[in-house]
Design a protein around this motif. Structure first.
Motif, PDB file in Angstrom:
ATOM      1  N   THR A  77     104.517  52.219  10.811  1.00 42.46           N
ATOM      2  CA  THR A  77     103.134  52.128  10.332  1.00 42.46           C
ATOM      3  C   THR A  77     102.225  52.107  11.548  1.00 42.46           C
ATOM      4  OG1 THR A  77     103.843  50.839   8.418  1.00 42.46           O
ATOM      5  CG2 THR A  77     101.501  50.803   8.947  1.00 42.46           C
ATOM      6  N   VAL A  78     101.269  53.047  11.605  1.00 42.41           N
ATOM      7  CA  VAL A  78     100.412  53.134  12.788  1.00 42.41           C
ATOM      8  C   VAL A  78      99.066  53.773  12.424  1.00 42.41           C
ATOM      9  CG1 VAL A  78     101.528  55.325  13.438  1.00 42.41           C
ATOM     10  CG2 VAL A  78     100.227  54.039  15.151  1.00 42.41           C
ATOM     11  N   PRO A  79      97.941  53.192  12.866  1.00 44.65           N
ATOM     12  CA  PRO A  79      96.640  53.845  12.675  1.00 44.65           C
ATOM     13  C   PRO A  79      96.451  54.989  13.683  1.00 44.65           C
ATOM     14  CG  PRO A  79      96.428  51.449  12.954  1.00 44.65           C
ATOM     15  CD  PRO A  79      97.794  51.834  13.407  1.00 44.65           C
ATOM     16  N   VAL A  80      95.912  56.110  13.216  1.00 42.33           N
ATOM     17  CA  VAL A  80      95.616  57.233  14.104  1.00 42.33           C
ATOM     18  C   VAL A  80      94.222  57.757  13.774  1.00 42.33           C
ATOM     19  CG1 VAL A  80      98.058  57.878  14.238  1.00 42.33           C
ATOM     20  CG2 VAL A  80      96.574  59.014  12.580  1.00 42.33           C
ATOM     21  N   SER A  81      93.716  58.619  14.622  1.00 38.55           N
ATOM     22  CA  SER A  81      92.412  59.226  14.396  1.00 38.55           C
ATOM     23  C   SER A  81      92.438  60.090  13.141  1.00 38.55           C
ATOM     24  CB  SER A  81      92.017  60.089  15.594  1.00 38.55           C
ATOM     25  OG  SER A  81      90.857  60.842  15.300  1.00 38.55           O
ATOM     26  N   ASP A  82      91.343  60.002  12.355  1.00 33.76           N
ATOM     27  CA  ASP A  82      91.245  60.797  11.123  1.00 33.76           C
ATOM     28  C   ASP A  82      90.613  62.152  11.381  1.00 33.76           C
ATOM     29  OD1 ASP A  82      91.663  61.221   8.456  1.00 33.76           O
ATOM     30  OD2 ASP A  82      89.826  60.255   7.777  1.00 33.76           O
TER      31      ASP A  82
END
Length: 436
Positions: free
Chosen positions: A338-343
């Motif tokens: 699980t990781v946030p990335v640029s949209d």
């Protein structure tokens, strides 16, 4: 509750069964496993009972019980409750001996076993959430037929004892035997036979944590009902051990341990990959206890010659697929990232490139926007990855951290020290490069 005497089944009964069933039972092979001996540190010998015609050890007791019937009982037929293997064995040998068989199977019985029973010609009745309810139905509805208990009849216990006699003939200098435990009949027969012939041998039982009926009986001093939860070791999911089986086993068995679902799945995977054997969850429970981190790690079995009966190989293909995936997860080779990335365009592509660059494979991936409140231009990526194991996972998380994915998380890893190391690696800074 008054228990039968421990000598309700004696060694002479096992010896008689050995002679009685010899013409209709496969003498299965017993072989040393190089790879699993390396993994466990013991000299592991597998007794391959999945080589029986119906795929399990149950044929031994079933044939002995059927051959022990009088003429009238043979004519009328028999009834039994079973999740599958006992039903298969009883049906097959009933056909060979001309004895009608009715089997009551719980709703959780694997379809592969149900279908084979029908093909063999049994009267198959599906009733009950577990074998306890199936047994009650069989006794109430088919009370005019001789009921053959798959784990508690003295003839069944004596029949399973022949497995112990065979194992000692094939590996006479063994130090211990590790036996799966469900209703108690298998370990009772094996322990009686093997410890009579070789008193110094250690007999260790293994049962699933989700249905530990033998452990509950030991604590109470007699068989008691326990809650049955779904388990990969479905053949061992017996809500109450048999009274005869418990009386015999308690006298002869040295130790009882329990295993969780992850260990069972991993054992099935190890046998499939290392030994090219398809073994059902209950049949692999003995190996599950011996794997590193298992309950038998604390016992002195290192460098000992250990016999492990693989009790059955009847498993639905769909269930096998699920077991393999759970085994891969327990082995750290299937993980959730699980990781946030640029949209913005390219955000997911950059993450995928980073994952691929570390040699991991994306098995599944999706993204969520609604639950990420910290930044409107970010998206949470959730991916299932195939990796090479715990060391590879540590390298992967350090690599992602070094690329700026500082809040990346790994989920779904087996709860071992390796999981803690992986999660600690997430928090810790990368190790400094060695100085030349």
């Amino acid at each position: 509750m008054k228990l039968p005497s421990y000598d309700c089944v004696r060694f002479e009964h096992v010896a008689a069964a050995m002679h009685r069933i010899r013409g209709g039972i496969v003498r299965t092979s017993c072989q040393r496993s190089h790879w699993l001996s390396e993994i466990t540190g013991s000299h592991v010998h597998f007794k391959l009972e999945q080589q029986q015609f119906t795929g399990s050890f149950k044929e031994r007791g079933a044939r002995n019980a059927l051959l022990s019937l009088d003429g009238e009982a043979r004519r009328r037929g028999v009834v039994a409750a079973s999740a599958g293997n006992h039903a298969l064995a009883l049906t097959w040998h009933g056909v060979q001996l001309g004895i009608p068989v009715t089997v009551v199977m719980p709703t959780v019985a694997p379809m592969a076993k149900v279908d084979k029973c029908r093909l063999f010609g049994a009267n198959v009745v599906i009733h009950g959430a577990h074998i306890g309810e199936s047994k009650q139905h069989a006794l109430e509805v088919y009370g005019d037929l001789r009921y053959i208990n798959g784990y508690d009849d003295p003839e069944i216990i004596a029949g399973t004892g022949t497995l112990g006699m065979e194992m000692l003939e094939q590996v006479p200098d063994c130090d211990a035997v590790v036996v799966p435990v469900g209703g108690g009949g298998l370990i009772a027969g094996i322990a009686l036979a093997m410890k009579t012939m070789q008193p110094g041998l250690r007999v260790i039982g293994v049962e699933p944590k989700r249905c530990a009926s033998y452990s509950a009986a030991l604590e109470a001093g007699h068989p008691v009902p326990v809650a049955v939860m779904p388990t990969l070791a479905d053949g061992l999911a017996v809500p109450q051990v048999g009274a005869h089986a418990f009386a015999v086993a308690r006298h002869w068995v040295d130790e009882i341990v329990t295993v969780d679902e992850a260990a069972v799945a991993l054992a099935v995977l190890r046998l499939l990959e290392g030994e090219k054997m398809v073994v059902e969850g209950g049949g692999a429970a003995g190996l599950a206890a011996m794997l590193p981190g298992g309950p038998l790690d604390r016992l002195d079995l290192k460098d000992k010659k250990v016999l492990v009966p693989l009790c059955g190989g009847n498993i639905d293909v769909t269930v096998l697929g699920r077991v393999i995936e759970r085994g891969l997860a327990a082995d750290g080779r299937l993980i959730r990232l699980t990781v946030p990335v640029s949209d913005r365009p390219g955000g997911i592509a950059e993450l995928a490139k980073a994952i691929a660059g570390m040699g991991a494979s994306v098995k599944d991936i999706f993204h969520e926007r609604a639950w990420l409140h910290t930044s409107v231009d970010m998206v949470v990526i959730k991916a299932v990855l195939e990796t090479r194991g715990f060391d590879h996972n540590r390298q992967l998380i350090r690599h992602l951290r070094g690329l700026g994915y500082e809040t990346a998380k790994l989920d779904g890893i087996n709860e071992t020290k390796d999981e803690k190391e992986v999660l600690e690696a997430l928090k810790a800074p990368p190790a400094p490069a060695p100085q030349s």
